[in-house]
Design a protein around this motif. Structure first.
Motif, PDB file in Angstrom:
ATOM      1  N   ARG A   1      -3.224  -6.979 -13.560  1.00 26.94           N
ATOM      2  CA  ARG A   1      -4.002  -5.776 -13.261  1.00 26.94           C
ATOM      3  C   ARG A   1      -3.961  -5.527 -11.740  1.00 26.94           C
ATOM      4  NH1 ARG A   1     -10.163  -4.750 -15.245  1.00 26.94           N
ATOM      5  NH2 ARG A   1      -9.047  -4.283 -17.170  1.00 26.94           N
ATOM      6  N   ALA A   2      -3.642  -4.287 -11.357  1.00 26.22           N
ATOM      7  CA  ALA A   2      -3.646  -3.836  -9.948  1.00 26.22           C
ATOM      8  C   ALA A   2      -2.834  -4.745  -9.018  1.00 26.22           C
ATOM      9  CB  ALA A   2      -5.083  -3.704  -9.446  1.00 26.22           C
ATOM     10  N   PRO A   3      -1.542  -4.980  -9.341  1.00 25.75           N
ATOM     11  CA  PRO A   3      -0.747  -5.866  -8.485  1.00 25.75           C
ATOM     12  C   PRO A   3      -0.626  -5.361  -7.049  1.00 25.75           C
ATOM     13  CG  PRO A   3       0.658  -4.698 -10.050  1.00 25.75           C
ATOM     14  CD  PRO A   3      -0.751  -4.447 -10.459  1.00 25.75           C
ATOM     15  N   ASP A   4      -0.627  -4.033  -6.874  1.00 29.59           N
ATOM     16  CA  ASP A   4      -0.527  -3.494  -5.513  1.00 29.59           C
ATOM     17  C   ASP A   4      -1.758  -3.879  -4.688  1.00 29.59           C
ATOM     18  OD1 ASP A   4      -2.013  -1.930  -7.292  1.00 29.59           O
ATOM     19  OD2 ASP A   4      -1.629  -0.065  -6.205  1.00 29.59           O
ATOM     20  N   GLU A   5      -2.930  -3.829  -5.314  1.00 29.04           N
ATOM     21  CA  GLU A   5      -4.154  -4.200  -4.590  1.00 29.04           C
ATOM     22  C   GLU A   5      -4.204  -5.702  -4.333  1.00 29.04           C
ATOM     23  OE1 GLU A   5      -9.009  -3.681  -4.681  1.00 29.04           O
ATOM     24  OE2 GLU A   5      -7.826  -2.758  -6.282  1.00 29.04           O
ATOM     25  N   ILE A   6      -3.780  -6.496  -5.320  1.00 29.35           N
ATOM     26  CA  ILE A   6      -3.718  -7.960  -5.114  1.00 29.35           C
ATOM     27  C   ILE A   6      -2.834  -8.265  -3.908  1.00 29.35           C
ATOM     28  CG2 ILE A   6      -2.873 -10.155  -6.075  1.00 29.35           C
ATOM     29  CD1 ILE A   6      -3.676  -9.095  -8.852  1.00 29.35           C
ATOM     30  N   ALA A   7      -1.692  -7.572  -3.823  1.00 28.24           N
ATOM     31  CA  ALA A   7      -0.752  -7.804  -2.725  1.00 28.24           C
ATOM     32  C   ALA A   7      -1.361  -7.439  -1.368  1.00 28.24           C
ATOM     33  CB  ALA A   7       0.532  -7.021  -2.961  1.00 28.24           C
ATOM     34  N   ARG A   8      -2.293  -6.490  -1.365  1.00 29.90           N
ATOM     35  CA  ARG A   8      -2.984  -6.139  -0.112  1.00 29.90           C
ATOM     36  C   ARG A   8      -4.058  -7.168   0.244  1.00 29.90           C
ATOM     37  NH1 ARG A   8      -3.083  -0.981  -2.308  1.00 29.90           N
ATOM     38  NH2 ARG A   8      -5.346  -1.063  -2.697  1.00 29.90           N
ATOM     39  N   LEU A   9      -4.686  -7.744  -0.776  1.00 29.87           N
ATOM     40  CA  LEU A   9      -5.827  -8.637  -0.553  1.00 29.87           C
ATOM     41  C   LEU A   9      -5.431 -10.095  -0.291  1.00 29.87           C
ATOM     42  CD1 LEU A   9      -8.210  -7.290  -3.360  1.00 29.87           C
ATOM     43  CD2 LEU A   9      -8.406  -6.883  -0.892  1.00 29.87           C
ATOM     44  N   ALA A  10      -4.215 -10.476  -0.693  1.00 26.56           N
ATOM     45  CA  ALA A  10      -3.794 -11.878  -0.527  1.00 26.56           C
ATOM     46  C   ALA A  10      -2.274 -11.957  -0.441  1.00 26.56           C
ATOM     47  CB  ALA A  10      -4.286 -12.715  -1.710  1.00 26.56           C
ATOM     48  N   SER A  11      -1.796 -12.988   0.209  1.00 25.98           N
ATOM     49  CA  SER A  11      -0.364 -13.282   0.100  1.00 25.98           C
ATOM     50  C   SER A  11      -0.167 -14.128  -1.160  1.00 25.98           C
ATOM     51  CB  SER A  11       0.142 -14.025   1.338  1.00 25.98           C
ATOM     52  OG  SER A  11      -0.465 -15.289   1.408  1.00 25.98           O
TER      53      SER A  11
ATOM     54  N   ALA B   1      11.738 -10.638  -2.718  1.00 25.23           N
ATOM     55  CA  ALA B   1      12.294  -9.501  -1.974  1.00 25.23           C
ATOM     56  C   ALA B   1      11.954  -8.189  -2.666  1.00 25.23           C
ATOM     57  CB  ALA B   1      13.807  -9.669  -1.837  1.00 25.23           C
ATOM     58  N   ALA B   2      12.040  -8.168  -4.003  1.00 24.58           N
ATOM     59  CA  ALA B   2      11.730  -6.948  -4.762  1.00 24.58           C
ATOM     60  C   ALA B   2      10.262  -6.564  -4.604  1.00 24.58           C
ATOM     61  CB  ALA B   2      12.075  -7.151  -6.234  1.00 24.58           C
ATOM     62  N   LEU B   3       9.360  -7.561  -4.638  1.00 30.36           N
ATOM     63  CA  LEU B   3       7.922  -7.279  -4.502  1.00 30.36           C
ATOM     64  C   LEU B   3       7.570  -6.822  -3.090  1.00 30.36           C
ATOM     65  CD1 LEU B   3       6.381 -10.211  -6.586  1.00 30.36           C
ATOM     66  CD2 LEU B   3       6.449  -7.797  -7.215  1.00 30.36           C
ATOM     67  N   LYS B   4       8.301  -7.337  -2.110  1.00 33.93           N
ATOM     68  CA  LYS B   4       8.083  -6.878  -0.731  1.00 33.93           C
ATOM     69  C   LYS B   4       8.459  -5.398  -0.626  1.00 33.93           C
ATOM     70  CE  LYS B   4       9.080  -7.837   4.087  1.00 33.93           C
ATOM     71  NZ  LYS B   4       9.840  -8.608   5.065  1.00 33.93           N
ATOM     72  N   ASP B   5       9.584  -5.030  -1.238  1.00 31.65           N
ATOM     73  CA  ASP B   5      10.049  -3.631  -1.201  1.00 31.65           C
ATOM     74  C   ASP B   5       9.110  -2.706  -1.966  1.00 31.65           C
ATOM     75  OD1 ASP B   5      12.207  -4.325   0.306  1.00 31.65           O
ATOM     76  OD2 ASP B   5      13.644  -4.338  -1.348  1.00 31.65           O
ATOM     77  N   SER B   6       8.715  -3.120  -3.181  1.00 31.40           N
ATOM     78  CA  SER B   6       7.953  -2.207  -4.045  1.00 31.40           C
ATOM     79  C   SER B   6       6.460  -2.169  -3.738  1.00 31.40           C
ATOM     80  CB  SER B   6       8.170  -2.573  -5.520  1.00 31.40           C
ATOM     81  OG  SER B   6       7.673  -3.874  -5.781  1.00 31.40           O
ATOM     82  N   LEU B   7       5.884  -3.320  -3.334  1.00 28.99           N
ATOM     83  CA  LEU B   7       4.425  -3.398  -3.153  1.00 28.99           C
ATOM     84  C   LEU B   7       4.002  -3.777  -1.733  1.00 28.99           C
ATOM     85  CD1 LEU B   7       3.457  -5.388  -6.398  1.00 28.99           C
ATOM     86  CD2 LEU B   7       3.398  -2.910  -6.075  1.00 28.99           C
ATOM     87  N   GLY B   8       4.976  -4.075  -0.881  1.00 29.39           N
ATOM     88  CA  GLY B   8       4.628  -4.575   0.446  1.00 29.39           C
ATOM     89  C   GLY B   8       4.041  -5.976   0.402  1.00 29.39           C
TER      90      GLY B   8
END
Length: 197
Positions: free
Chosen positions: A117-127, A146-153
């Protein structure tokens, strides 16, 4: 404070959990690792002979007792309901924990943007701190990172080190309990007659 987050049902907790946390603790120079037992996992059904939340918390307390950098956090149990990582990270941020490193395994990283759920927000809240289950997983993990860095930062930290693969399922089914859990955890399981012991 650099804080690792290791979530799971911990049903029961075992030396593989401790090993993954220790690898991340050393590799990422974490000040501490919070072991967070899930209340109700959203993506799997707990087996019939599951230990209670209280018992799982006590086993985690015993698992981490001799590690000054590791501790039980009951944030998901206390919240109740289904345990979504994004809710937990929001709550940790709300209490002032901002330098968070979510410790995950191979399967969790590979499915991260598909079932979480909300992987983009998880990626903002934690490494994401990834411990490979098998050494041959690394190529797939680097590609996914590498793909997650490109798609979600997303910031994905690859934690090198030999994996220690232990199955909670096998332990519940009568596996070598005293080989794969600390003595204090095995004692508790036997005293409480958990999992049919």
């Amino acid at each position: 404070m650099r804080t690792g987050i290791l979530g799971g049902t911990f049903n029961p907790p075992h030396l593989g959990h401790l090993h993954a946390a220790e690898l991340a603790h050393r590799a990422l120079n974490l000040d501490r690792v919070l072991f967070i037992p899930t209340n109700i996992p959203p993506h799997k059904v707990l087996p019939e002979n599951t230990a209670s939340a209280e018992d799982r918390c006590e086993m985690v307390r015993r698992l981490t007792a001799e590690k000054t950098w590791a501790m039980l956090d009951t944030i998901e149990i206390d919240r109740g309901g289904a345990s979504y990582t994004v809710d937990t990270l929001r709550a940790l941020h709300a209490r002032g924990e901002t330098d968070l490193h979510l410790i995950v395994g191979t399967d969790m990283l590979l499915s991260f943007d598909k079932i979480w759920r909300a992987p983009d927000e998880i990626a903002r809240l934690a490494s994401l701190a990834v411990c490979a289950r098998e050494n041959e997983d690394w190529d797939a993990l680097r590609e996914k990172a590498a793909a997650l860095k490109d798609s979600l930062g997303a910031t994905v930290e690859l934690v090198q080190g030999d994996s220690l693969t232990i199955s909670s399922t096998e332990l519940r089914q009568g596996g070598a309990l005293r080989c794969y859990t600390p003595e204090s955890v095995a004692d508790y399981i036997e005293e409480k007659h958990l999992y049919g012991y």
